[in-house]
Design a protein around this motif. Structure first.
Motif, PDB file in Angstrom:
ATOM      1  N   ASP A  81       0.816  -1.214   0.000  1.00 51.68           N
ATOM      2  CA  ASP A  81       0.000   0.000   0.000  1.00 51.68           C
ATOM      3  C   ASP A  81       0.854   1.270   0.000  1.00 51.68           C
ATOM      4  N   SER A  82       2.059   1.162  -0.559  1.00 54.28           N
ATOM      5  CA  SER A  82       2.920   2.341  -0.692  1.00 54.28           C
ATOM      6  C   SER A  82       2.273   3.319  -1.661  1.00 54.28           C
ATOM      7  N   MET A  88      -0.968   3.268  -8.662  1.00 51.11           N
ATOM      8  CA  MET A  88      -1.022   2.343  -9.801  1.00 51.11           C
ATOM      9  C   MET A  88      -2.117   1.274  -9.693  1.00 51.11           C
ATOM     10  N   GLY A  89      -2.984   1.361  -8.694  1.00 51.91           N
ATOM     11  CA  GLY A  89      -4.122   0.451  -8.675  1.00 51.91           C
ATOM     12  C   GLY A  89      -4.316  -0.398  -7.434  1.00 51.91           C
ATOM     13  N   TYR A  90      -3.633  -0.056  -6.355  1.00 47.92           N
ATOM     14  CA  TYR A  90      -3.761  -0.805  -5.101  1.00 47.92           C
ATOM     15  C   TYR A  90      -5.217  -0.972  -4.676  1.00 47.92           C
ATOM     16  N   LYS A  91      -5.981   0.106  -4.744  1.00 48.53           N
ATOM     17  CA  LYS A  91      -7.354   0.065  -4.235  1.00 48.53           C
ATOM     18  C   LYS A  91      -8.203  -0.949  -5.014  1.00 48.53           C
ATOM     19  N   LYS A  92      -8.027  -1.005  -6.325  1.00 47.34           N
ATOM     20  CA  LYS A  92      -8.774  -1.974  -7.141  1.00 47.34           C
ATOM     21  C   LYS A  92      -8.361  -3.402  -6.782  1.00 47.34           C
ATOM     22  N   LEU A  93      -7.068  -3.617  -6.525  1.00 46.29           N
ATOM     23  CA  LEU A  93      -6.603  -4.946  -6.120  1.00 46.29           C
ATOM     24  C   LEU A  93      -7.202  -5.338  -4.778  1.00 46.29           C
ATOM     25  N   TYR A  94      -7.182  -4.405  -3.826  1.00 46.98           N
ATOM     26  CA  TYR A  94      -7.761  -4.697  -2.515  1.00 46.98           C
ATOM     27  C   TYR A  94      -9.236  -5.064  -2.651  1.00 46.98           C
ATOM     28  N   GLU A  95      -9.982  -4.272  -3.406  1.00 47.59           N
ATOM     29  CA  GLU A  95     -11.414  -4.541  -3.580  1.00 47.59           C
ATOM     30  C   GLU A  95     -11.646  -5.900  -4.233  1.00 47.59           C
ATOM     31  N   ALA A  96     -10.824  -6.245  -5.224  1.00 42.53           N
ATOM     32  CA  ALA A  96     -10.964  -7.544  -5.893  1.00 42.53           C
ATOM     33  C   ALA A  96     -10.615  -8.690  -4.951  1.00 42.53           C
ATOM     34  N   LEU A  97      -9.561  -8.525  -4.163  1.00 39.26           N
ATOM     35  CA  LEU A  97      -9.206  -9.564  -3.176  1.00 39.26           C
ATOM     36  C   LEU A  97     -10.311  -9.722  -2.142  1.00 39.26           C
ATOM     37  N   HIS A  98     -10.848  -8.605  -1.675  1.00 41.72           N
ATOM     38  CA  HIS A  98     -11.934  -8.639  -0.696  1.00 41.72           C
ATOM     39  C   HIS A  98     -13.155  -9.359  -1.288  1.00 41.72           C
ATOM     40  N   ALA A 128       4.825  -1.304  -9.829  1.00 36.48           N
ATOM     41  CA  ALA A 128       3.619  -1.250  -9.014  1.00 36.48           C
ATOM     42  C   ALA A 128       2.386  -1.494  -9.891  1.00 36.48           C
ATOM     43  N   PRO A 129       1.342  -2.036  -9.289  1.00 37.55           N
ATOM     44  CA  PRO A 129       1.213  -2.484  -7.907  1.00 37.55           C
ATOM     45  C   PRO A 129       1.789  -3.893  -7.717  1.00 37.55           C
ATOM     46  N   ALA A 130       2.128  -4.173  -6.471  1.00 45.01           N
ATOM     47  CA  ALA A 130       2.771  -5.441  -6.147  1.00 45.01           C
ATOM     48  C   ALA A 130       2.095  -6.113  -4.961  1.00 45.01           C
ATOM     49  N   LEU A 131       2.252  -7.426  -4.907  1.00 45.37           N
ATOM     50  CA  LEU A 131       1.803  -8.188  -3.745  1.00 45.37           C
ATOM     51  C   LEU A 131       2.681  -9.418  -3.618  1.00 45.37           C
ATOM     52  N   MET A 132       2.669  -9.985  -2.437  1.00 42.81           N
ATOM     53  CA  MET A 132       3.371 -11.233  -2.180  1.00 42.81           C
ATOM     54  C   MET A 132       2.373 -12.250  -1.652  1.00 42.81           C
ATOM     55  N   VAL A 141       0.798  -6.167 -11.013  1.00 43.10           N
ATOM     56  CA  VAL A 141      -0.405  -6.993 -10.868  1.00 43.10           C
ATOM     57  C   VAL A 141      -1.639  -6.210 -11.301  1.00 43.10           C
ATOM     58  N   GLN A 142      -2.457  -6.877 -12.081  1.00 42.55           N
ATOM     59  CA  GLN A 142      -3.742  -6.314 -12.503  1.00 42.55           C
ATOM     60  C   GLN A 142      -4.851  -7.177 -11.907  1.00 42.55           C
ATOM     61  N   VAL A 143      -6.037  -6.604 -11.767  1.00 42.95           N
ATOM     62  CA  VAL A 143      -7.171  -7.323 -11.182  1.00 42.95           C
ATOM     63  C   VAL A 143      -7.385  -8.662 -11.884  1.00 42.95           C
ATOM     64  N   GLN A 144      -7.278  -8.674 -13.206  1.00 40.35           N
ATOM     65  CA  GLN A 144      -7.524  -9.899 -13.952  1.00 40.35           C
ATOM     66  C   GLN A 144      -6.472 -10.978 -13.683  1.00 40.35           C
ATOM     67  N   ASP A 145      -5.342 -10.626 -13.078  1.00 45.39           N
ATOM     68  CA  ASP A 145      -4.297 -11.597 -12.740  1.00 45.39           C
ATOM     69  C   ASP A 145      -4.582 -12.349 -11.438  1.00 45.39           C
ATOM     70  N   LEU A 146      -5.428 -11.792 -10.596  1.00 46.03           N
ATOM     71  CA  LEU A 146      -5.594 -12.329  -9.241  1.00 46.03           C
ATOM     72  C   LEU A 146      -6.099 -13.759  -9.204  1.00 46.03           C
ATOM     73  N   GLU A 147      -7.052 -14.086 -10.032  1.00 45.57           N
ATOM     74  CA  GLU A 147      -7.612 -15.442  -9.998  1.00 45.57           C
ATOM     75  C   GLU A 147      -6.520 -16.484 -10.291  1.00 45.57           C
ATOM     76  N   ASN A 148      -5.704 -16.229 -11.305  1.00 42.33           N
ATOM     77  CA  ASN A 148      -4.616 -17.165 -11.637  1.00 42.33           C
ATOM     78  C   ASN A 148      -3.563 -17.206 -10.531  1.00 42.33           C
ATOM     79  N   ILE A 149      -3.264 -16.076  -9.939  1.00 47.21           N
ATOM     80  CA  ILE A 149      -2.284 -16.041  -8.852  1.00 47.21           C
ATOM     81  C   ILE A 149      -2.779 -16.879  -7.675  1.00 47.21           C
ATOM     82  N   LEU A 150      -4.006 -16.638  -7.247  1.00 44.25           N
ATOM     83  CA  LEU A 150      -4.551 -17.329  -6.085  1.00 44.25           C
ATOM     84  C   LEU A 150      -4.743 -18.832  -6.333  1.00 44.25           C
ATOM     85  N   ALA A 151      -5.042 -19.198  -7.571  1.00 47.76           N
ATOM     86  CA  ALA A 151      -5.255 -20.611  -7.900  1.00 47.76           C
ATOM     87  C   ALA A 151      -4.004 -21.456  -7.673  1.00 47.76           C
ATOM     88  N   GLN A 152      -2.851 -20.835  -7.676  1.00 49.97           N
ATOM     89  CA  GLN A 152      -1.598 -21.567  -7.459  1.00 49.97           C
ATOM     90  C   GLN A 152      -1.433 -22.059  -6.018  1.00 49.97           C
TER      91      GLN A 152
END
Length: 154
Positions: A81-82, A88-98, A128-132, A141-152
């Motif tokens: 959340d730097s 670069m899109g942290y808020k959209k990533l947070y909302e998508a993860l939530h 940015a944006p980044a997550l671990m 990371v883009q919102v559309q990447d999250l599903e593939n990331i989490l599936a791993q």
């Protein structure tokens, strides 16, 4: 009691520093690697082993944001959340993860799979944006990447 393998690993870390107390962060990491988090009981055991007070060890554990003082999921997601990530899109990533995981910061999914935590900086401002997720770093990371990331991490 600290296990034999915990003591062996802590002794190794102590051997690398000039003073026993200087290994406190590494000792806490050892305990966390074995248990997933550092309970009050384990914190007191580390304190006794390093000839420190529990308050001294707790002050280190609570300052260092990657030492978990309560149980966490099998996979900890650190969302940067730097300012760079925010722009670069942290808020959209947070909302998508939530929306996907149905948890907020500091919470763990009911199945114990994921815990979501904010992180002040992952050192990827140029990507940015980044997550671990655990030890795995994801940049740009883009919102559309999250599903593939989490599936791993099933």
């Amino acid at each position: 009691m600290l296990s034999e393998s915990e003591i062996h690993a802590i002794d190794h870390e102590v051997s690398l520093v000039p003073h026993k107390k200087a290994a406190v962060i590494e000792a806490l990491k050892v305990v966390q690697q074995h248990h997933g988090w550092v309970s009050d009981e384990k914190l007191e055991e580390v304190a006794a082993y390093l000839d420190m007070s529990p308050a001294e060890v707790d002050s280190v554990a609570t300052f260092y944001n990657l030492i978990f003082r309560k149980p966490v999921g099998r996979h900890v997601i650190l969302l940067c959340d730097s300012i760079s990530c925010y722009v670069m899109g942290y808020k959209k990533l947070y909302e998508a993860l939530h929306e996907h995981l149905h948890i907020k910061f500091g919470e763990t999914t009911p199945d114990g799979r994921f815990t979501l935590l904010p992180n002040a900086c992952l050192g990827c401002c140029d990507h940015a944006p980044a997550l671990m997720v655990g030890e795995d770093l994801y940049r740009d990371v883009q919102v559309q990447d999250l599903e593939n990331i989490l599936a791993q991490y099933k």
